[in-house]
Design a protein around this motif. Structure first.
Motif, PDB file in Angstrom:
ATOM      1  N   PRO A 200      -8.608  -6.924  -1.637  1.00 52.03           N
ATOM      2  CA  PRO A 200      -8.776  -5.505  -1.974  1.00 52.03           C
ATOM      3  C   PRO A 200      -7.560  -4.930  -2.693  1.00 52.03           C
ATOM      4  N   THR A 201      -7.819  -4.027  -3.631  1.00 51.09           N
ATOM      5  CA  THR A 201      -6.725  -3.437  -4.402  1.00 51.09           C
ATOM      6  C   THR A 201      -5.952  -2.399  -3.606  1.00 51.09           C
ATOM      7  N   ARG A 202      -6.606  -1.742  -2.674  1.00 52.18           N
ATOM      8  CA  ARG A 202      -5.951  -0.679  -1.918  1.00 52.18           C
ATOM      9  C   ARG A 202      -5.612  -1.180  -0.516  1.00 52.18           C
ATOM     10  N   GLY A 203      -4.329  -1.514  -0.340  1.00 56.99           N
ATOM     11  CA  GLY A 203      -3.882  -1.920   0.985  1.00 56.99           C
ATOM     12  C   GLY A 203      -3.997  -3.397   1.281  1.00 56.99           C
ATOM     13  N   TRP A 204      -4.433  -4.203   0.263  1.00 51.22           N
ATOM     14  CA  TRP A 204      -4.588  -5.650   0.499  1.00 51.22           C
ATOM     15  C   TRP A 204      -5.521  -5.835   1.699  1.00 51.22           C
TER      16      TRP A 204
ATOM     17  N   PHE B 236     -10.470   1.821   6.121  1.00 47.39           N
ATOM     18  CA  PHE B 236     -11.660   1.319   5.427  1.00 47.39           C
ATOM     19  C   PHE B 236     -12.256   2.400   4.532  1.00 47.39           C
ATOM     20  N   ASP B 237     -12.394   2.061   3.241  1.00 46.01           N
ATOM     21  CA  ASP B 237     -12.898   3.009   2.253  1.00 46.01           C
ATOM     22  C   ASP B 237     -13.942   2.285   1.421  1.00 46.01           C
ATOM     23  N   LEU B 238     -15.202   2.576   1.701  1.00 46.35           N
ATOM     24  CA  LEU B 238     -16.280   1.849   1.038  1.00 46.35           C
ATOM     25  C   LEU B 238     -16.335   2.162  -0.457  1.00 46.35           C
TER      26      LEU B 238
ATOM     27  N   ASP C 283      -0.698  -5.310  -4.748  1.00 46.16           N
ATOM     28  CA  ASP C 283       0.084  -4.126  -5.099  1.00 46.16           C
ATOM     29  C   ASP C 283       1.567  -4.420  -4.852  1.00 46.16           C
ATOM     30  N   ARG C 284       2.385  -4.281  -5.883  1.00 44.43           N
ATOM     31  CA  ARG C 284       3.807  -4.619  -5.752  1.00 44.43           C
ATOM     32  C   ARG C 284       4.583  -3.625  -4.907  1.00 44.43           C
ATOM     33  N   ARG C 285       3.962  -2.550  -4.490  1.00 43.75           N
ATOM     34  CA  ARG C 285       4.625  -1.664  -3.537  1.00 43.75           C
ATOM     35  C   ARG C 285       4.612  -2.247  -2.128  1.00 43.75           C
ATOM     36  N   LEU C 286       3.798  -3.259  -1.887  1.00 41.96           N
ATOM     37  CA  LEU C 286       3.787  -3.932  -0.590  1.00 41.96           C
ATOM     38  C   LEU C 286       4.911  -4.956  -0.553  1.00 41.96           C
TER      39      LEU C 286
ATOM     40  N   LEU D  21      -1.591 -13.525  -8.436  1.00 34.93           N
ATOM     41  CA  LEU D  21      -2.628 -14.554  -8.441  1.00 34.93           C
ATOM     42  C   LEU D  21      -4.010 -14.029  -8.803  1.00 34.93           C
ATOM     43  N   GLY D  22      -4.153 -12.742  -9.015  1.00 39.35           N
ATOM     44  CA  GLY D  22      -5.473 -12.168  -9.252  1.00 39.35           C
ATOM     45  C   GLY D  22      -6.046 -12.513 -10.610  1.00 39.35           C
ATOM     46  N   LEU D  23      -7.372 -12.494 -10.665  1.00 35.74           N
ATOM     47  CA  LEU D  23      -8.074 -12.585 -11.941  1.00 35.74           C
ATOM     48  C   LEU D  23      -8.051 -11.241 -12.658  1.00 35.74           C
ATOM     49  N   LEU D  24      -7.840 -10.179 -11.872  1.00 33.09           N
ATOM     50  CA  LEU D  24      -7.710  -8.837 -12.406  1.00 33.09           C
ATOM     51  C   LEU D  24      -6.416  -8.225 -11.888  1.00 33.09           C
ATOM     52  N   THR D  25      -5.909  -7.243 -12.608  1.00 26.72           N
ATOM     53  CA  THR D  25      -4.722  -6.542 -12.151  1.00 26.72           C
ATOM     54  C   THR D  25      -5.054  -5.699 -10.923  1.00 26.72           C
ATOM     55  N   ASN D  26      -4.016  -5.119 -10.337  1.00 30.78           N
ATOM     56  CA  ASN D  26      -4.240  -4.273  -9.177  1.00 30.78           C
ATOM     57  C   ASN D  26      -4.958  -2.975  -9.542  1.00 30.78           C
TER      58      ASN D  26
END
Length: 407
Positions: free
Chosen positions: A9-13, A20-22, A297-300, A310-315
């Protein structure tokens, strides 16, 4: 051939379960549409779902079901891991297994009963959902059993088999008929002292899972563009078949990625294409599931440096060159015929077939690894057979093997 991605997940890994945010999850899943994938693999965090030995949180199970449903609405099947366990260098263990409550994860009767109950609860929650593929017992749970883990829970191979059988039985009882399996990282194939063995991986569960990471010494030894680096995933697929009782047992390349700096970002698309092409030439592969969907997210803080990219897409959900390369591979693979049988096999003598004490020969730099790679680099398409089965005509015929070559 199935193509999928391990969903990060992009928000919070994976901490996203705490908040949880659907809507955010739906946006993540929508961003995967460009890649034309057909499944995802997801990771509940075990301590959040089972914070007490006798409590599996109903709200957490409901959120899991919501995620699976959201994926299904987008045409994505979902594989779910159970005992997380271990993810990207972090361990996630419930408080009732650590410090003042320290107990062996694999042999303590209270712990194993609770694990089985938790897996059964996950399976039961998802059993009637058509897009649910099945459970993996956990992500590389074998890493808790021996060094280099700093605080391992030791056990012997027979203990590991008993534990795996019990966990798989709990999955099957909760969701009968789904493809339940277990997954080890590659030490199970490469270290003869490790208690989780190749026979466990290749004989227990509905499929054999392999995790191919070239930071294991392969890219360091052979270079990011070396033949062995691009062939490593295909090698693990073929190596795993040597221990399978079923000659057509499906193999799932459950994790593979392009880790920098071992594979520099500018070389990641070529590595991706080479890796996928090699695996597509292996018979009986169920699917390829890339690690991972989105960058961390590089803030983590405190991740190993390679984990962030390692993602196929950016954050922020934009396709990267490596993602575009995988999408091309997926499109190009459509309509291609199934790979021909591999008619030549290299005989592997790793000692006793059950415990394989000589597994080190299979590791990067080992004699067997080197021999297989030389043959593959020359276009020979080698399979692998255990030396103990090299003269079994019926077994060889079932695999389509006509020639066995020894070291």
């Amino acid at each position: 051939m199935r193509f999928g991605v391990n969903y990060a997940p992009t928000r919070g890994w994976f901490h996203h379960w705490l908040d949880f945010d659907l809507d955010e999850i739906r946006a993540d899943l929508d961003s995967l549409a460009f890649l034309e994938l057909d499944h995802i693999r997801i990771f509940p965090l075990w301590p959040l779902f089972q914070p007490n030995r006798t409590l599996v949180r109903p709200r957490a199970l409901d959120q899991l079901a919501q995620l699976v449903d959201a994926a299904g609405e987008r045409g994505l099947d979902v594989a779910v891991d159970g005992l997380q366990g271990h993810l990207s260098s972090f361990d996630f263990l419930p408080a009732w297994t650590t410090t003042w409550h320290r107990r062996n994860l694999f042999t303590d009767p209270d712990v194993t009963a609770a694990q089985a109950a938790y897996l059964h609860a996950l399976a039961t929650t998802l059993a009637d959902r058509p897009h649910f593929l099945g459970l993996t017992v956990g992500n590389e749970t074998n890493q808790f059993s021996a060094p280099p883990h700093p605080d391992p829970d030791p056990l012997r191979p027979p203990d590991a088999e008993r534990w795996l059988r019990r966990m798989l039985a709990a999955c099957e009882a909760g969701a009968p008929g789904r493809a339940h399996l277990h997954a080890s990282y590659d030490i199970a194939w490469y270290d003869g002292t490790h208690p989780f063995t190749p026979a466990h991986s290749a004989r227990l569960g509905a499929r054999t899972a392999v995790h191919s990471w070239v930071f294991n010494g392969t890219a360091q030894r052979y270079g990011p563009a070396g033949a062995a680096t691009g062939l490593h995933a295909a090698y693990l697929v073929e190596l795993s078949k040597a221990w399978a009782d079923d000659p057509t047992r499906p193999v799932w390349l459950q994790e593979v990625g392009a880790p920098a700096p071992h594979v520099p970002p500018e070389q990641a698309p070529a590595f991706t294409e080479t890796t996928v092409e090699a695996v597509l030439d292996c018979p009986d592969v169920w699917g390829i599931t890339w690690w991972c969907s989105h960058d961390v997210d590089r803030r983590l803080a405190d991740f190993p440096a390679l984990e962030y990219g390692l993602g196929l897409l950016t954050n922020d959900r934009r396709p990267k060159p490596v993602g575009r390369a995988l999408a091309r591979c997926i499109r190009d693979s459509r309509g291609t015929p199934a790979p021909r049988p591999r008619t030549m096999a290299l005989a592997l003598d790793a000692g006793d077939p059950t415990t394989a004490p000589g597994r080190a020969t299979c590791a990067p730099g080992g004699a067997f690894f080197e021999a297989w790679m030389r043959l593959a680099a020359r276009g020979r398409r080698p399979a692998v057979v255990l030396a103990q089965r090299a003269d079994e005509a019926g077994y060889l015929a079932a695999r389509g093997i006509e020639e066995v070559v020894s070291l």
